[in-house]
Design a protein around this motif. Structure first.
Motif, short mmCIF file in Angstrom:
data_model
loop_
_atom_site.label_atom_id
_atom_site.label_comp_id
_atom_site.label_asym_id
_atom_site.label_seq_id
_atom_site.Cartn_x
_atom_site.Cartn_y
_atom_site.Cartn_z
N ALA A 118 0.88 -1.17 0.00
CA ALA A 118 0.00 0.00 0.00
C ALA A 118 0.92 1.21 0.00
N ILE A 119 0.72 2.14 -0.95
CA ILE A 119 1.66 3.26 -1.07
C ILE A 119 1.01 4.62 -0.86
N ALA A 120 -0.29 4.73 -1.02
CA ALA A 120 -0.96 6.03 -0.84
C ALA A 120 -2.43 5.79 -0.55
N GLN A 121 -3.01 6.71 0.22
CA GLN A 121 -4.44 6.67 0.49
C GLN A 121 -4.99 8.09 0.42
N GLY A 122 -6.29 8.20 0.25
CA GLY A 122 -6.88 9.53 0.27
C GLY A 122 -6.72 10.14 1.65
N ALA A 123 -6.65 11.46 1.70
CA ALA A 123 -6.53 12.13 3.00
C ALA A 123 -7.68 11.74 3.92
N GLU A 124 -8.83 11.42 3.34
CA GLU A 124 -10.00 11.03 4.12
C GLU A 124 -10.01 9.55 4.51
N ASP A 125 -9.13 8.75 3.90
CA ASP A 125 -9.23 7.30 4.06
C ASP A 125 -8.66 6.77 5.37
N ALA A 126 -7.85 7.56 6.05
CA ALA A 126 -7.32 7.10 7.33
C ALA A 126 -8.44 7.00 8.37
N GLU A 127 -9.46 7.83 8.21
CA GLU A 127 -10.62 7.80 9.11
C GLU A 127 -11.90 7.83 8.27
N TYR A 128 -12.15 6.70 7.63
CA TYR A 128 -13.31 6.57 6.74
C TYR A 128 -14.54 6.19 7.58
N LYS A 129 -15.71 6.20 6.97
CA LYS A 129 -16.92 5.80 7.69
C LYS A 129 -17.99 5.36 6.70
N SER A 130 -18.98 4.69 7.23
CA SER A 130 -20.13 4.24 6.43
C SER A 130 -21.39 4.95 6.92
N TYR A 131 -22.33 5.08 6.01
CA TYR A 131 -23.65 5.62 6.35
C TYR A 131 -24.68 4.50 6.24
N PHE A 132 -25.43 4.29 7.31
CA PHE A 132 -26.61 3.43 7.22
C PHE A 132 -27.75 4.32 6.73
N ILE A 133 -28.48 3.85 5.74
CA ILE A 133 -29.56 4.63 5.16
C ILE A 133 -30.85 3.84 5.24
N ALA A 134 -31.98 4.57 5.24
CA ALA A 134 -33.28 3.89 5.32
C ALA A 134 -34.30 4.63 4.47
N ASN A 135 -35.23 3.85 3.94
CA ASN A 135 -36.34 4.44 3.21
C ASN A 135 -37.21 5.20 4.21
N ARG A 136 -37.70 6.36 3.83
CA ARG A 136 -38.49 7.20 4.73
C ARG A 136 -39.74 6.48 5.23
N ALA A 137 -40.26 5.54 4.43
CA ALA A 137 -41.48 4.83 4.82
C ALA A 137 -41.29 4.00 6.09
N THR A 138 -40.04 3.69 6.46
CA THR A 138 -39.79 2.92 7.69
C THR A 138 -40.10 3.73 8.94
N GLY A 139 -40.06 5.06 8.80
CA GLY A 139 -40.30 5.91 9.96
C GLY A 139 -39.12 6.03 10.90
N ILE A 140 -37.95 5.45 10.52
CA ILE A 140 -36.77 5.52 11.38
C ILE A 140 -36.20 6.93 11.35
N THR A 141 -35.88 7.46 12.50
CA THR A 141 -35.29 8.79 12.59
C THR A 141 -33.78 8.67 12.76
N PRO A 142 -33.01 9.68 12.34
CA PRO A 142 -31.56 9.63 12.48
C PRO A 142 -31.13 9.37 13.93
N HIS A 143 -30.08 8.56 14.05
CA HIS A 143 -29.61 8.07 15.35
C HIS A 143 -28.16 8.48 15.53
N THR A 144 -27.79 8.91 16.73
CA THR A 144 -26.40 9.27 17.03
C THR A 144 -25.81 8.26 18.01
N GLY A 145 -24.49 8.28 18.14
CA GLY A 145 -23.84 7.36 19.06
C GLY A 145 -23.00 6.34 18.33
N ASP A 146 -22.33 5.47 19.10
CA ASP A 146 -21.40 4.49 18.53
C ASP A 146 -22.05 3.16 18.20
N THR A 147 -23.34 3.00 18.50
CA THR A 147 -24.01 1.73 18.24
C THR A 147 -25.10 1.90 17.20
#
Length: 293
Positions: A104-133
């Protein structure tokens, strides 16, 4: 008649010469690929410009070839069909394990601390959630990951889900799918084909910017903790082919990439040095999930 025979022999000899010349030309070409994390046409547009940039910087012919799946990118690297690849965290680990000496020789400046987004269809009624879980409201929904080999679309999200629920995804969700890439995940959740899913945060931002996200239909409901992800990995034998010091020249060319148009195609703000040890967290998690020997 003799003239025709001589002409035929000359054509045959030329054909043989060209046949043997082709590998020699190919040997001077640096070929690279990238994991197909979004639409193939978009990938071709993105990486052809990168190929042109590297050719100018390195003074060698550089060619980009697309692949159809994450697994195909690793296979192409293992078989030396490509010498360089823009891998995700997990595919990079897989490739380096299969080709000893690869780096591995190079990574994006953002790649050292990357993240994923969990997404949901609005029809589920789920509201955005904060925290580590992960939000408990995900339980019993239909859910799609991206590619089975995706770091941000499967590996780390599955790890976080298991940490929170204490169960495998098949036991948490009503139905589990694998869309193949981040763009498709967004489309499937937005359409309601799956109630929820998970994507790379950069891919989500790119889809939003491209106008492919309808905020009335789909939204981000949780952001994961950070982890290392995408990187450029090069085979360990490139110096035999392109000369001593080529790996460092390649790294410097990537680190020096500052054209906004090129960087936007990743999208990244720039590149920073990377090494194999940066991805030990990925190795550990992949082994915990029995995805790596």
């Amino acid at each position: 008649m003799l003239g025709h025979i001589k002409l035929a022999r000359m054509i045959a000899a030329s054909a043989v010469s060209l046949l043997f010349a082709a590998p020699l030309l190919a040997a001077d070409t640096l070929v690279f690929t990238a994991i197909p994390d979004e639409d193939e046409t978009r990938l071709q547009e993105r990486f052809q410009k990168v190929a042109d940039y590297l050719a100018d910087e390195l003074e060698v012919e550089v060619r980009f070839i697309p692949v159809t799946s994450y697994a195909a990118s690793v296979t192409a690297f293992r078989n030396n069909q490509v010498q360089l690849a823009w891998f995700g965290g997990f595919t990079g680990v897989q490739a380096r394990q299969l080709v000893p000496g690869s780096r591995a020789i190079a990574q994006g400046a953002e790649d050292a601390e990357y993240k994923s987004y969990f997404i949901a269809n609005r029809a589920t009624g789920i509201t955005p959630h904060t925290g580590d879980t992960a939000p408990e409201a995900l339980r019993d929904l239909t859910f799609t990951f991206g590619s089975q080999s995706s770091t941000s679309g499967r590996l780390l999200p599955e790890y976080f889900l298991r940490e929170h629920f204490g169960e495998a995804p098949d036991e948490v969700f009503q139905r589990v799918g694998y869309s193949g890439n981040h763009s498709r995940t967004v489309s499937l959740v937005q359409s309601g084909a799956y109630q929820a899913g998970v994507v790379s945060y950069k891919a989500w931002e790119n889809e939003v910017e491209s106008g492919n996200v309808d905020p009335e239909q789909v939204q981000v409901i949780w952001e994961t903790p950070s982890y290392p992800d995408y990187q450029w990995t090069v085979r360990g034998d490139v110096e035999e082919r392109f000369g001593e010091g080529f790996t460092e020249r390649l790294r410097e060319a990537l680190l020096a990439m500052d054209d906004p148009e090129l960087l936007d195609s990743f999208p990244r703000s720039g590149f920073i040095p990377a090494e194999n040890a940066d991805y030990e967290q990925i190795v550990t998690i992949a082994r915990e999930l029995d995805l790596l020997d």
